[in-house]
Write a protein that holds these residues in place. Structure first.
Motif, short mmCIF file in Angstrom:
data_model
loop_
_atom_site.label_atom_id
_atom_site.label_comp_id
_atom_site.label_asym_id
_atom_site.label_seq_id
_atom_site.Cartn_x
_atom_site.Cartn_y
_atom_site.Cartn_z
N LEU A 151 23.16 29.41 10.21
CA LEU A 151 24.00 28.31 10.93
C LEU A 151 23.66 28.19 12.51
CD1 LEU A 151 27.39 29.79 9.39
CD2 LEU A 151 26.22 27.36 8.73
N ALA A 210 30.99 27.44 2.18
CA ALA A 210 29.77 27.03 2.57
C ALA A 210 29.97 25.72 3.74
CB ALA A 210 28.53 26.54 1.93
N SER A 211 30.95 24.57 3.15
CA SER A 211 31.15 23.36 3.91
C SER A 211 32.11 23.87 5.17
CB SER A 211 32.07 22.62 3.24
OG SER A 211 31.18 21.86 1.95
N TYR A 237 31.96 26.60 6.86
CA TYR A 237 30.92 27.27 7.78
C TYR A 237 30.25 26.16 8.60
CZ TYR A 237 32.58 32.06 6.80
OH TYR A 237 33.44 32.95 6.85
N ARG A 238 29.63 25.29 7.68
CA ARG A 238 28.91 24.15 8.35
C ARG A 238 29.69 23.49 9.37
NH1 ARG A 238 26.97 24.08 3.17
NH2 ARG A 238 28.37 22.18 2.52
N LYS A 239 31.12 23.12 9.14
CA LYS A 239 32.00 22.41 9.89
C LYS A 239 32.07 23.38 11.07
CE LYS A 239 35.33 19.38 10.64
NZ LYS A 239 34.75 18.02 10.78
N TRP A 240 32.51 24.65 10.92
CA TRP A 240 32.69 25.70 12.25
C TRP A 240 31.15 25.38 13.05
CZ3 TRP A 240 33.97 31.29 11.44
CH2 TRP A 240 34.34 31.87 12.71
N SER A 241 30.10 25.87 12.19
CA SER A 241 28.86 25.74 13.29
C SER A 241 28.69 24.40 13.86
CB SER A 241 27.75 26.30 12.44
OG SER A 241 27.41 25.49 11.27
N GLY A 242 29.02 23.34 13.27
CA GLY A 242 28.80 22.06 13.98
C GLY A 242 29.52 21.85 15.21
N TRP A 265 25.68 33.51 10.24
CA TRP A 265 25.39 32.85 11.45
C TRP A 265 23.84 32.64 11.96
CZ3 TRP A 265 28.95 30.04 12.63
CH2 TRP A 265 30.40 30.47 12.17
#
Length: 186
Positions: free
Chosen positions: A31, A162-163, A165-170, A28
């Protein structure tokens, strides 16, 4: 209330993230680099276990608390849905005494759990509404059309890649900014 300074000397807000392995395994600070993120996700935790350990994270003076919990209740512990909702309500009520709270929907996992997870998400939204906290529905962004987690966002049908987590953080990042801005204006 701001806690840490970023590289330019600006104050950043402290975000306490409560959850299970989905929260735990997220990097996090990388992210969500504009925030001082304290990750209190514990792999394997159920909603009852989070309830039993919720006080220490809340003592870290958060500006905002996020909650994502319940997948282990459904997938491993067979906890009755009403008990999961009750635990979420207790966690959210406790957190809301110290900071604004963002309840997040459960993510899809194995399709056989889809019906229960969808119903819990409806209940989570109702809890958030009743307690006057915010709700972020992650489900439609992660669901594959068959109540499962989209294959490109997961490593094993449950945990995020990783994708993922990027989606979630986005999705999460802009909501955090909006909630924190609203809080500073009130």
């Amino acid at each position: 209330m701001s806690h840490a300074d970023d590289r330019s000397g600006h104050r950043v807000s402290r975000i306490v993230m409560l959850g299970d392995s989905l929260t735990h395994f997220g990097n996090w600070p990388a992210l969500l680099p504009d925030h001082d993120v304290l990750n209190f996700g514990v792999s394997g935790n159920t909603s009852q276990q989070l309830w039993e350990r919720v006080e220490p994270p809340l003592q870290s003076a958060p500006d905002l608390v996020t909650v994502l919990i319940g997948t282990n209740d459904v997938g491993h512990a067979d906890v009755p849905p009403r008990e999961v909702v009750h635990n979420l309500e207790r966690i959210t009520a406790a957190a809301s005494t110290v900071a604004p709270v963002l309840v997040q929907s459960l993510l899809p996992r194995e399709p056989r759990h889809g019906q229960v997870l969808r119903a819990l998400n409806d209940d989570y939204r109702e809890v958030a509404d009743r307690l006057g906290v915010s709700f972020l529905d992650l489900w439609p962004h992660f669901e594959d059309g068959r109540d499962g987690l989209r294959s490109e966002l997961t490593t094993d049908g449950l945990h995020l890649s990783a994708s993922g987590y990027r989606k979630w953080s986005g999705l999460l990042g802009p909501v955090l900014v909006g909630l924190l801005a609203a809080e500073t204006m009130s």
